[in-house]
Scaffold this motif. Structure first.
Motif, mmCIF file in Angstrom:
data_model
loop_
_atom_site.group_PDB
_atom_site.id
_atom_site.type_symbol
_atom_site.label_atom_id
_atom_site.label_comp_id
_atom_site.label_asym_id
_atom_site.label_seq_id
_atom_site.Cartn_x
_atom_site.Cartn_y
_atom_site.Cartn_z
ATOM 1 N N ALA A 61 22.255 40.445 51.257
ATOM 2 C CA ALA A 61 21.329 40.857 50.202
ATOM 3 C C ALA A 61 21.956 41.992 49.398
ATOM 4 O O ALA A 61 22.690 42.836 49.949
ATOM 5 C CB ALA A 61 19.994 41.303 50.781
ATOM 6 N N VAL A 62 21.654 41.999 48.107
ATOM 7 C CA VAL A 62 22.067 43.074 47.211
ATOM 8 C C VAL A 62 20.816 43.616 46.528
ATOM 9 O O VAL A 62 20.015 42.847 45.983
ATOM 10 C CB VAL A 62 23.073 42.581 46.155
ATOM 11 C CG1 VAL A 62 23.361 43.683 45.141
ATOM 12 C CG2 VAL A 62 24.371 42.139 46.818
ATOM 13 N N THR A 63 20.651 44.926 46.584
ATOM 14 C CA THR A 63 19.507 45.591 45.950
ATOM 15 C C THR A 63 20.024 46.608 44.943
ATOM 16 O O THR A 63 20.914 47.407 45.262
ATOM 17 C CB THR A 63 18.624 46.302 46.989
ATOM 18 O OG1 THR A 63 18.180 45.352 47.962
ATOM 19 C CG2 THR A 63 17.417 46.948 46.328
ATOM 20 N N LEU A 64 19.448 46.575 43.755
ATOM 21 C CA LEU A 64 19.795 47.538 42.713
ATOM 22 C C LEU A 64 18.511 48.221 42.263
ATOM 23 O O LEU A 64 17.519 47.550 41.948
ATOM 24 C CB LEU A 64 20.462 46.841 41.524
ATOM 25 C CG LEU A 64 20.867 47.725 40.334
ATOM 26 C CD1 LEU A 64 21.915 48.744 40.771
ATOM 27 C CD2 LEU A 64 21.396 46.872 39.185
ATOM 28 N N SER A 65 18.507 49.554 42.237
ATOM 29 C CA SER A 65 17.301 50.281 41.841
ATOM 30 C C SER A 65 17.641 51.448 40.921
ATOM 31 O O SER A 65 18.743 52.013 40.980
ATOM 32 C CB SER A 65 16.543 50.797 43.068
ATOM 33 O OG SER A 65 17.284 51.797 43.742
#
Length: 671
Positions: free
Chosen positions: A250-254
């Motif tokens: 998974a890749v999360t960008l915030s």
């Protein structure tokens, strides 16, 4: 001596309360106990940690992050009802009357380190809205801190932002939530708008915007508390993509952004300068960007996280001419502060059996903090590299947790060299600790720990005095010891009841002190107690207790006296009743003991007694109504009354009076 007696009595009382329960419990291994109260007691770990979940965040209706966590034992606020001029003190360290932090309390948002160091009389600088977060974990002391940072002496505060799947339930589609909150004291109004979209099971997006506005508040006597009006605007954008043949990556960008404009306000937000620093127009902006990669394949040896973060705090300040005598505050008032922290953390969790069941977390961190020079804060860079390892080993009923952290540092200042001392400094430190926990088969557990950490030098030490004393190459070393016991069980006094309790006795010694002028050593000790009890009928009660005392060694006197940043003893009790899933009513009492461990002051040869802080009790009531059917289904209504009896008081460590009665009403609608 009186304080020591109180501590011993409380410790013996809590021990006597814990261990007889052993005879009431069954002799078989108990299943995990869940107490249906406001807050879970962490009886499954030796670490002194408290987690505030989404339900409690909503229930407390906090206007600042500081207000959200002040219910944790060991946490004391310096002010707190406004972002400006407030601070967080944990176990006697953190905020003080001069700076918003002393570097001994770590604050992180989704793993990104927040804030600057010693910014003169501006508070903790945590300008972000509590509505953005779904969980806050507060770890007290050094135990359990080595995978997060060095120099964590008071404790750590870790905030976790909301995710789209919290609202969509992991099902493709749209979801949202609109919240409006009103406060009577200061005419506060808050709007929080959330929109979540999950186009597929593997892809999710969230957007949130929070607008919070509050005028000046009055104390219990109807006078202005001294805290300025504020408007806080916060936004959160967050996306997550899950991929791989087994959906194991998974890749999360915030992106988290908050700003606060302040016009014609005192430079000194602590309120201690009596106007001598003048007024300013100030704009405060906090921005945090995070890229998180996760890989958890079908292997017990691999559970990888890589977190790349960049957090920036920018404070633009313009002095207002004529606002201080002879404009003596102009240099401070016109100082702009700009700090950027870039950090890469790579961590792997491996689970294996070798003489016991291991959960081994290893990793490294690369940290680069860059600060622009200002008249009151030296600029430069603080570059660090750290290796850490934490192993939780289960051997029968024992859990042994050794931990290590090695950290190197290179300080480079952009200031001109003072004398022949230079502008580059290299430091390193080896830190670590170990905790041991033994769980009996009846819900009782006992634990102990010892830890050593070091607070490496900061750019603010680049002064003539700091260089002459060698502070740029001197770490502040702290060693802490903890001893405690816990119990979790059910069906004790009635069928279906649940009870949890945990007590921690601690001592922390700091030597080679450089943060506080003229103080060489500090010794802190205290007792923290958390308990929760609930019945199947919906009745519940929570209790936490904090008893503490501290001493400092003063160089000029060559002797010990009272530690000036120690908090007052405090007892917090909540009693509530839930009626199904719809109605929750609770009453909370917060009792602070009189604080009389204060030092006399001497000015121009005249010595006067120190100022004591009176004790007293503040009452709060809360009610939440969540209809489960009908036209109001999906709606939440909350009513809270803080400082119910409008008591006028100034808490220990605060520089201004507390707010008087404040009636808060919240309405939230999910769609």
């Amino acid at each position: 001596m009186a304080a020591c007696s109180r501590m011993r009595a409380a410790l013996l009382g809590s021990a006597a309360f814990l261990f007889p329960i052993q005879s009431l419990a069954q002799d078989t291994l108990l299943a995990p106990i869940i107490v249906e109260s406001k807050r879970e007691v962490a009886t499954d770990t030796a670490a002194p940690v408290t987690t505030i979940d989404q339900r409690e965040i909503d229930d407390r209706q906090a206007g600042t992050i500081a207000e959200l966590i002040d219910s944790v034992p060991g946490v004391t606020l310096m002010n707190g009802s406004t972002p400006s001029g407030s601070g967080i003190n944990i176990r006697g360290f953190g905020a003080n009357g001069t700076y918003g932090t002393d570097g001994m309390v770590l604050i992180q948002v989704d793993g990104a380190t927040q804030g600057a160091e010693e910014l003169y009389r501006l508070g903790t600088q945590l300008y972000t809205d509590p509505a953005l977060y779904k969980e806050v974990e507060v770890g007290r002391g050094t135990v359990g801190s080595f995978e997060y940072g060095s120099g964590v002496i008071g404790g750590r505060v870790q905030l976790r932002t909301k995710d789209a799947s919290d609202f969509t339930g992991g099902v493709p589609g749209w979801a949202g939530r609109q919240t409006l909150e009103f406060g009577s004291n200061g005419d506060g109004i808050t709007s929080s708008s959330i929109l979540a979209w999950q186009p597929t099971e593997d892809l999710e997006f969230l957007g949130q915007y929070v607008w919070r506005d509050q005028d000046r508040q009055d104390d219990g006597d109807g006078n202005w508390t001294g805290g300025e009006a504020f408007t806080l605007r916060s936004a959160l954008l967050k996306g997550k993509y899950t991929f791989g043949a087994a959906k194991d990556q998974a890749v999360t960008l915030s992106w988290n952004d908050s700003d606060t404009p302040e016009r014609d306000v005192p430079y000194d937000m602590m309120g201690l300068g009596a106007g001598s620093f003048g007024n300013v127009d100030r704009d405060v902006k906090m921005q945090t960007a995070i890229l998180l990669y996760e890989w958890d394949p079908a292997s017990a040896l691999i559970d990888l996280e890589a977190n790349l973060s960049r957090s920036r705090q920018k404070i633009d300040s313009t002095y207002i001419l004529g606002s201080s005598p002879n404009d003596q505050g102009m240099a401070l008032g016109d100082a702009d502060h700009d700090t950027t922290t870039t950090k890469l953390t790579v961590k792997n969790t491996a689970r294996f059996a070798a003489g016991g069941d291991h959960t081994l977390r290893t990793g490294f961190e690369v940290i680069d903090r860059d600060r622009v020079s200002a008249s009151s804060a030296p600029g430069g860079t603080d570059k660090r590299f750290a290796l850490f390892a934490v192993d939780d080993v289960e051997i029968g009923r024992w859990t042994i947790s050794p931990s290590l952290r090695y950290e190197t540092q290179k300080l480079e200042t952009s200031e001109a060299a003072i004398g022949t001392f230079g502008t580059e400094f290299d430091n390193d430190a080896l830190m670590g600790g170990i905790s041991a926990r033994y769980a009996f088969d009846n819900g009782v557990a006992v634990f102990a720990s010892v830890a050593h950490t070091e607070l490496l030098p900061i750019l603010d030490d680049y002064t003539a005095a700091g260089l002459a004393n060698g502070w740029m190459n001197q770490s502040q070393a702290a060693r802490s010891w903890e001893l405690g016991a816990s119990y979790g069980g059910g069906d004790l006094f009635a069928a279906g009841d649940a009870f949890a309790i945990k007590g921690n006795l601690y001592r922390t010694d700091i030597r080679d002190m450089t943060t506080y002028s003229g103080i060489e050593q500090v010794e802190m000790k205290g007792l923290e107690l958390e308990a929760a009890y609930s019945l199947e009928s919906g009745f519940y009660t929570d209790l936490n207790l904090n008893i503490t005392e501290g001493d400092q060694f003063v160089t000029a006197q060559g002797d010990w006296n009272y530690w000036s940043n120690a908090a007052a003893d405090r007892l917090r009790l909540t009693v509530g009743q839930r009626f199904g899933d719809e109605l929750d009513l609770s009453w909370e009492a917060v009792a602070n003991a009189r604080f009389d461990r204060v030092n006399p002051t001497t000015f121009m040869g005249v010595t006067t007694p120190g100022v004591e802080t009176p004790g007293g009790v503040v009452h709060n009531i809360r009610a939440s109504y969540t209809p489960q059917s009908g036209v109001l289904a999906g709606t939440e209504l909350r009513l809270g009354v803080e400082n119910l009896f409008d008591r006028d008081y100034r808490p220990r460590l605060a520089t201004r009076d507390a707010a008087g009665r404040n009636i808060k009403f919240t309405i939230a609608k999910a769609f």
